[in-house]
Enzyme design. Structure first.
Site, PDB file in Angstrom:
ATOM      1  CG  ASN A 116      -6.719   5.455  -4.980  1.00  0.00           C
ATOM      2  OD1 ASN A 116      -6.956   6.410  -5.715  1.00  0.00           O
ATOM      3  ND2 ASN A 116      -5.750   5.467  -4.063  1.00  0.00           N
ATOM      4  CD1 TRP A 117      -9.314   3.433 -10.795  1.00  0.00           C
ATOM      5  CD2 TRP A 117     -10.304   4.925 -12.141  1.00  0.00           C
ATOM      6  NE1 TRP A 117     -10.411   2.823 -11.358  1.00  0.00           N
ATOM      7  CE2 TRP A 117     -11.036   3.720 -12.191  1.00  0.00           C
ATOM      8  CE3 TRP A 117     -10.745   6.002 -12.904  1.00  0.00           C
ATOM      9  CZ2 TRP A 117     -12.180   3.561 -12.969  1.00  0.00           C
ATOM     10  CZ3 TRP A 117     -11.879   5.857 -13.694  1.00  0.00           C
ATOM     11  CH2 TRP A 117     -12.581   4.642 -13.722  1.00  0.00           C
ATOM     12  CE  LYS A 118      -2.493   4.229  -5.769  1.00  0.00           C
ATOM     13  NZ  LYS A 118      -1.347   3.899  -4.956  1.00  0.00           N
TER      14      LYS A 118
ATOM     15  CG  HIS B  68      -4.066   7.006  -0.237  1.00  0.00           C
ATOM     16  ND1 HIS B  68      -2.715   6.930  -0.485  1.00  0.00           N
ATOM     17  CD2 HIS B  68      -4.616   5.889  -0.773  1.00  0.00           C
ATOM     18  CE1 HIS B  68      -2.463   5.816  -1.153  1.00  0.00           C
ATOM     19  NE2 HIS B  68      -3.595   5.162  -1.344  1.00  0.00           N
TER      20      HIS B  68
ATOM     21  CD  GLU C  48      -0.185   6.813  -3.239  1.00  0.00           C
ATOM     22  OE1 GLU C  48      -1.088   7.391  -3.873  1.00  0.00           O
ATOM     23  OE2 GLU C  48       0.152   5.627  -3.450  1.00  0.00           O
TER      24      GLU C  48
ATOM     25  CD  GLU D 144      -4.961   1.772   1.159  1.00  0.00           C
ATOM     26  OE1 GLU D 144      -5.315   1.095   0.202  1.00  0.00           O
ATOM     27  OE2 GLU D 144      -4.555   2.937   1.051  1.00  0.00           O
TER      28      GLU D 144
ATOM     29  N   GLY E  79       1.460  -0.416  -3.687  1.00  0.00           N
ATOM     30  CA  GLY E  79       2.171  -0.281  -4.955  1.00  0.00           C
ATOM     31  C   GLY E  79       3.496  -1.016  -5.012  1.00  0.00           C
TER      32      GLY E  79
ATOM     33  CB  SER F   9       0.302  -5.272  -3.367  1.00  0.00           C
ATOM     34  OG  SER F   9       1.244  -4.222  -3.540  1.00  0.00           O
TER      35      SER F   9
ATOM     36  N   GLY G  10      -5.546  -0.268  -5.714  1.00  0.00           N
ATOM     37  CA  GLY G  10      -4.911   0.756  -6.538  1.00  0.00           C
ATOM     38  C   GLY G  10      -4.626   0.224  -7.933  1.00  0.00           C
ATOM     39  N   GLY G  11      -3.389  -0.214  -8.157  1.00  0.00           N
ATOM     40  CA  GLY G  11      -2.927  -0.631  -9.490  1.00  0.00           C
ATOM     41  C   GLY G  11      -3.873  -1.573 -10.212  1.00  0.00           C
TER      42      GLY G  11
HETATM   43  C1  PEP Z   1      -3.898   2.275  -2.834  1.00  0.00           C
HETATM   44  O1  PEP Z   1      -3.432   3.172  -3.520  1.00  0.00           O
HETATM   45  O2  PEP Z   1      -4.768   2.555  -2.001  1.00  0.00           O
HETATM   46  C2  PEP Z   1      -3.421   0.919  -3.040  1.00  0.00           C
HETATM   47  C3  PEP Z   1      -3.781   0.012  -2.212  1.00  0.00           C
HETATM   48  O3  PEP Z   1      -2.593   0.720  -4.126  1.00  0.00           O
HETATM   49  P1  PEP Z   1      -2.073  -0.722  -4.682  1.00  0.00           P
HETATM   50  O4  PEP Z   1      -3.278  -1.620  -4.741  1.00  0.00           O
HETATM   51  O5  PEP Z   1      -1.519  -0.414  -6.014  1.00  0.00           O
HETATM   52  O6  PEP Z   1      -1.067  -1.220  -3.709  1.00  0.00           O
END
Ligand code: PEP
Length: 256
Positions: free
Chosen positions: A9-11, A96, A98, A168, A174, A213, A234-235
Site C-alpha cells: 500500500n503506497w498510500k 483502511h 486511515e 491491521e 506506521g 509495521s 505500507g512503509g
Molecule cells: C498500511 O498502511 O496498511 C500499513 C500496514 O502501513 P505500515 O506497514 O507502514 O504500518
C-alpha cells in the site's frame, strides 16, 4: 491450500519517476519468488495507468487504494470499480483505518464498497482492526467482529470467495510497533472463525493478511502463523529491497 499474498500500500507517495524505478526494481528482484506468493502493488490512482504499462507481462498484480460504492454518478473526486477494471486493477483496499478515520467511513460504507468491488470482479482487501484505546479497554475482539460481520451481512458467501481480509491493528500502522505473532494469530483465528460461521468453504479459502509495521525483520515470524496468509505492507513497500525480502520470506514458507 491458500496461496500467500503480499500487497504493498503506497498510500499518497510517489511520482512518475519514483514509481517507474520502484516497479522496475521490484519486477527484476522478485524473479522466481512469485511462484510461492502473489504480489500486488497499490499505487495512488493517478499512477494506475503508468503502473499497468510497467507491470504488463510480469507476475506483479495491480491494486487500488479505494473505490466508490456506486457504479457511476455525481460523486466528484471518486472512482468507480468499472473504471479500475479498465486499468487492469485486480485488487482494491477497502476500509483502511486511515479512511475510516479521515474520511469517516462506516462499517456499512465499507461493506458497500466491498460489494461494489466484488460485483466488478475486483478482489477487495477488507481492512479491519482495533485502535489502541479499544484494545486497552478489552474491546479488540468485539470491534473486529463487528467490522467483519458488517461485510458478512452485506455480501453473500459465494461472492466473498474472491475477497481478502487484512487484520491491521491501528496502533501498529506506521508506528514501528508490530503485533506479536501470537497477538496477530489470535485475531486471525477469530476472523477465520467468524468466516466459518458463515461458510466452511469461505473460512478455508479466504486469505487473511496481517498489516502493521511489517518489515524484513519481523515478516518471517508473522507469516509462520497458521492463520496468517501474507501481509499488507505500507512503509516497507516503498523500499524495493525490503519489500522483495518480505515477499521472499512468505514465498520460502509456501508448500504447494
Ligand atoms: C498500511 O498502511 O496498511 C500499513 C500496514 O502501513 P505500515 O506497514 O507502514 O504500518
Amino acid at each position: 491450500m491458500r496461496r500467500s499474498l503480499v500487497a504493498g500500500n503506497w498510500k499518497m507517495h510517489g511520482s512518475g519517476v519514483m514509481i517507474t524505478g520502484l516497479l522496475q526494481r521490484l519486477v527484476q528482484g522478485l524473479g522466481a519468488a512469485e511462484d510461492g506468493v502473489e504480489v500486488v502493488v497499490c499505487p495512488p490512482a493517478p499512477y494506475l495507468s503508468l503502473s499497468q504499462d510497467l507491470l504488463r507481462h510480469t507476475g506483479v498484480q495491480l491494486g487500488a487504494q479505494n473505490v466508490h460504492a456506486e457504479a457511476a454518478g455525481a460523486y466528484t473526486g471518486e472512482v468507480a470499480a468499472a473504471m479500475l477494471v479498465e486499468f487492469g486493477v485486480r485488487f482494491v483496499i477497502v476500509g483502511h483505518s486511515e479512511r475510516r478515520r479521515d474520511a469517516g467511513e462506516t462499517d456499512e460504507q465499507v461493506a458497500r464498497k466491498c460489494a461494489a468491488a466484488l460485483k466488478s470482479g475486483i478482489s477487495p482487501i477488507v481492512c479491519v482492526g482495533e485502535t489502541l484505546e479499544e484494545r486497552e479497554a478489552g474491546n479488540a475482539d468485539s470491534v473486529v467482529a463487528r467490522q467483519v460481520n458488517a461485510i458478512l451481512q452485506r455480501c453473500d458467501d459465494a461472492a466473498l470467495l474472491n475477497s481478502v481480509f487484512a487484520y491491521e491493528p491501528v496502533w501498529a500502522i506506521g508506528t514501528g510497533i508490530t503485533a506479536t505473532p501470537a497477538q496477530a494469530q489470535s485475531m486471525h483465528g477469530l476472523i477465520r472463525s467468524l468466516l466459518r460461521e458463515s461458510s466452511i468453504d469461505l473460512a478455508a479459502r479466504t486469505r487473511i493478511l496481517y498489516g502493521g509495521s511489517v518489515s524484513a525483520e519481523n515478516a518471517r515470524a508473522l507469516f509462520a502463523q497458521s492463520d496468517i496468509d501474507g501481509g499488507l505492507v505500507g512503509g516497507a513497500s516503498l523500499r524495493p529491497e525490503e519489500f522483495i525480502t518480505i515477499c521472499k520470506s512468505v514465498s520460502e514458507q509456501w508448500k504447494p
